[in-house]
Design an enzyme around this catalytic site. Structure first.
Site, PDB file in Angstrom:
ATOM      1  N   GLU A   8       3.950   1.553  -6.630  1.00 56.45           N
ATOM      2  CA  GLU A   8       3.650   2.265  -6.238  1.00 56.45           C
ATOM      3  C   GLU A   8       3.732   3.723  -7.160  1.00 56.45           C
ATOM      4  O   GLU A   8       4.867   4.260  -6.973  1.00 56.45           O
ATOM      5  CB  GLU A   8       3.350   2.889  -4.957  1.00 56.45           C
ATOM      6  CG  GLU A   8       3.310   1.559  -3.741  1.00 56.45           C
ATOM      7  CD  GLU A   8       1.262   1.224  -4.196  1.00 56.45           C
ATOM      8  OE1 GLU A   8       1.345   2.456  -5.001  1.00 56.45           O
ATOM      9  OE2 GLU A   8       1.087   0.814  -3.061  1.00 56.45           O
ATOM     10  N   ARG A  48      -7.727   2.866   9.519  1.00 59.77           N
ATOM     11  CA  ARG A  48      -8.684   1.799   9.286  1.00 59.77           C
ATOM     12  C   ARG A  48      -8.280   0.937  11.287  1.00 59.77           C
ATOM     13  O   ARG A  48      -9.212   0.600  11.948  1.00 59.77           O
ATOM     14  CB  ARG A  48      -8.296   0.998   8.653  1.00 59.77           C
ATOM     15  CG  ARG A  48      -9.450  -0.684   9.396  1.00 59.77           C
ATOM     16  CD  ARG A  48      -9.286  -1.651   8.349  1.00 59.77           C
ATOM     17  NE  ARG A  48      -7.804  -1.978   7.467  1.00 59.77           N
ATOM     18  CZ  ARG A  48      -7.157  -3.041   8.404  1.00 59.77           C
ATOM     19  NH1 ARG A  48      -7.960  -3.928   9.133  1.00 59.77           N
ATOM     20  NH2 ARG A  48      -6.095  -3.356   8.506  1.00 59.77           N
ATOM     21  N   CYS A  78       2.080   2.954   5.898  1.00 62.82           N
ATOM     22  CA  CYS A  78       2.945   2.724   3.905  1.00 62.82           C
ATOM     23  C   CYS A  78       2.542   4.450   3.263  1.00 62.82           C
ATOM     24  O   CYS A  78       4.186   4.645   2.889  1.00 62.82           O
ATOM     25  CB  CYS A  78       3.095   1.956   3.415  1.00 62.82           C
ATOM     26  SG  CYS A  78       3.121   0.459   4.005  1.00 62.82           S
ATOM     27  N   HIS A 129       5.394  -2.284  -2.790  1.00 58.57           N
ATOM     28  CA  HIS A 129       4.021  -2.890  -1.351  1.00 58.57           C
ATOM     29  C   HIS A 129       4.210  -4.448  -1.997  1.00 58.57           C
ATOM     30  O   HIS A 129       4.333  -5.050  -3.414  1.00 58.57           O
ATOM     31  CB  HIS A 129       2.469  -2.254  -1.566  1.00 58.57           C
ATOM     32  CG  HIS A 129       2.137  -1.751  -0.643  1.00 58.57           C
ATOM     33  ND1 HIS A 129       0.969  -0.340  -0.723  1.00 58.57           N
ATOM     34  CD2 HIS A 129       1.787  -1.595   0.723  1.00 58.57           C
ATOM     35  CE1 HIS A 129       0.987  -0.171   0.542  1.00 58.57           C
ATOM     36  NE2 HIS A 129       1.803  -0.696   1.280  1.00 58.57           N
TER      37      HIS A 129
END
Lengths: 206, 206, 206, 206
Positions: free
Chosen positions: B80, B90, B143, B170
């Protein structure tokens, strides 16, 4: 003991290896609970691929035939349902031949179903923790060509009478290929090899 | 010897395992050429994840911090680039908390770049035959929350003065997770563990 | 009446048209319920794109700025959340310049959030039956470059004091582009134009 | 003047509309340069779909049959190559019937090729600036069911003798459906209607 012929292709499309061959080459001579495996390499060539398969079938006299090919871009072991009577290639084969909308057998059926227990194989592979799926298209390159040629022969004497079954399994890139190919999905050779052994045993026990 | 703190999350979203934890749990105490690794688990919880990370940083006093999280659906190890100042989920976290467009730090910057050598890490992992890529979004779940909290602290005393670096990686589903999740792409724990070690060594040698 | 500056880029990457320009060119002079629109074209060039935007802002003195760019491969209108302080290009810009991991502003923040009401815009567009989504990465090509430059300026005098807002919207290929580009997803210019008008009105009414 | 039967399905899977029906309903009675079009709706039901198609064929006595169905998730107009002798459904049909690995015709061939000029149709549609592609799988739901039933009949008397041709075209979601379905790709009804007319004329002129 059931005798199983397993095939894999040589590299194509400028790849240094073919995932299918890397996976199956180490299975030659392997005995599972249900099967004795013989492995043969098939050239990535229209026409010759089928004749080399037929020759291997004549030599080995297998009860089950499982052909394995690489399908870069897929993320799961894909058990093919059908071979279709057409070759139509984005890239030339390893003899430099490109085919456009060419029938494989001008007297042949439009398609032949695999006679492997596709759904049982998929469930068994997934049950072992390995991604697997059914596929309704093996494409129109040499993989489909070989599948069509295989299934056409298995409908005919003496193979039909002897109840010989067969089909085709597509596999993802290996991780080292994916690392060179825009991070396409991949599965390791070890896992896919295990999946092929599960497919072989599932086919033999049906 | 450089001291490296590696973290992984506990399982979330009804998954029995978290790929990140399966990968990093075995790295605790490992010594590489360049690094000595300490591993800590982080809860998949807004707020607590950051405080537990800060506690681990205070305990371990690392020179480099590499946080690892699972990103189901990706096919490559994703290093990242940036953490953003928003949580928007979500699915609830492991404490049942859902956040909607919530800033992580009302006085914080909109985003903080990772201070890991992202491109060098990606190239080194790919050079080892493992699919890897840069990513410009760590999402807006826990995350990213952790990455943002980490980078915010590394800009401050005494971490900034000591030149401590850190960031977030990730990773895809493990194959056994992918087999249960619609054949999403996957990478084996062994390969991803190797990738994390490469990331650690690349970060230490820069 | 709120004055809104809408921008689109000229064609790049050997495409004969740029979807963004095809969409916005017809909006110049349009009056909606809430807004009076002025349209300007921006060159797909690092550096110049930002200076041309600043010049247009100085000329038009808008209350709201909506920059529009093409993102081939996306299937929905994508309202961007953040611009990041890096340019890193797969392809050269229209002046032939390639940038590798280049900061846009060596004194700038790592990222700046859009100040458009992103979620409200997405909901309003979807409510009109047009596919829309939030996006957390505008890439690292000229689109992100312009978004970063825009948001940096809107934090400064006199724009900040006047409460001028702005942001960036990425749009899919037009169908005729998709027909030439491997059947990528597409949306028609009419629908996207309607989406941009909805975005403009939603931004003005907030 | 060539008479062409065009069919579309009624809505299924809890969608308020079926893209195929929205596209084709307005084509009834249309005369093109090459064709006179008759449109009929087909129920999304195993078994009945085929009998209703046969009834329409008997009534209309067409020279060409083009069946149209919705394939949510695709981004281009997909001209199908083959129907396969299996129904296997993720979701029940509109009569609530679910089928699992069920042959459509226990005496039928494994697959039947479309007799439309698939490649010419794809090229003509793309030439008009509309995304189009060939497809080698129409799935195993009612769309494939209907295609298989159609092609089986066209191999038989008196249809074979009269040289009647036919096939199946899958189309993406409409934009308003895609806006409700996670931003799947879409094409507008106007463009797809134009594509169907191009397919009809291409089929008639061959």
């Amino acid at each position: 003991m059931t005798k199983v012929l397993v095939t894999g292709f040589d590299p194509f499309d400028n790849e240094p290896v073919n995932a299918a061959w890397e996976v199956v080459r180490e299975l030659d001579g392997v005995q599972t609970n249900a099967a004795e495996i013989v492995v043969r390499q098939i050239p990535t060539v229209f026409g010759d691929s089928i004749s080399r398969l037929y020759q291997a079938m004549d030599d080995v006299q297998p009860d089950v035939i499982v052909c394995v090919g690489q399908a870069g871009g897929r993320s799961a072991v894909s058990v093919e349902r059908i071979g279709v009577n057409m070759s139509d290639a984005r890239i030339p084969d390893n003899n430099g031949v490109s085919l456009v909308e060419a029938p494989i057998d001008t007297d042949g059926a439009d398609g032949y179903f695999s006679s492997l227990p596709v759904r049982s194989i998929v469930e068994a592979i997934r049950g072992a923790g390995i991604p697997a799926e059914e596929s309704w298209s093996a494409g129109t390159y040499v993989c489909n060509h070989l599948l069509y040629g295989l299934m056409r022969r298995l409908k005919q004497s003496p193979w039909a009478e002897r109840g010989v079954t067969g089909g085709f399994i597509h596999i993802p890139f290996l991780p080292e290929q994916a690392a060179r190919n825009k991070n396409a999905p991949s599965l390791s050779a070890e896992l896919v090899r295990k999946a092929v052994l599960i497919a072989v045993d599932t086919a033999c026990l049906k």
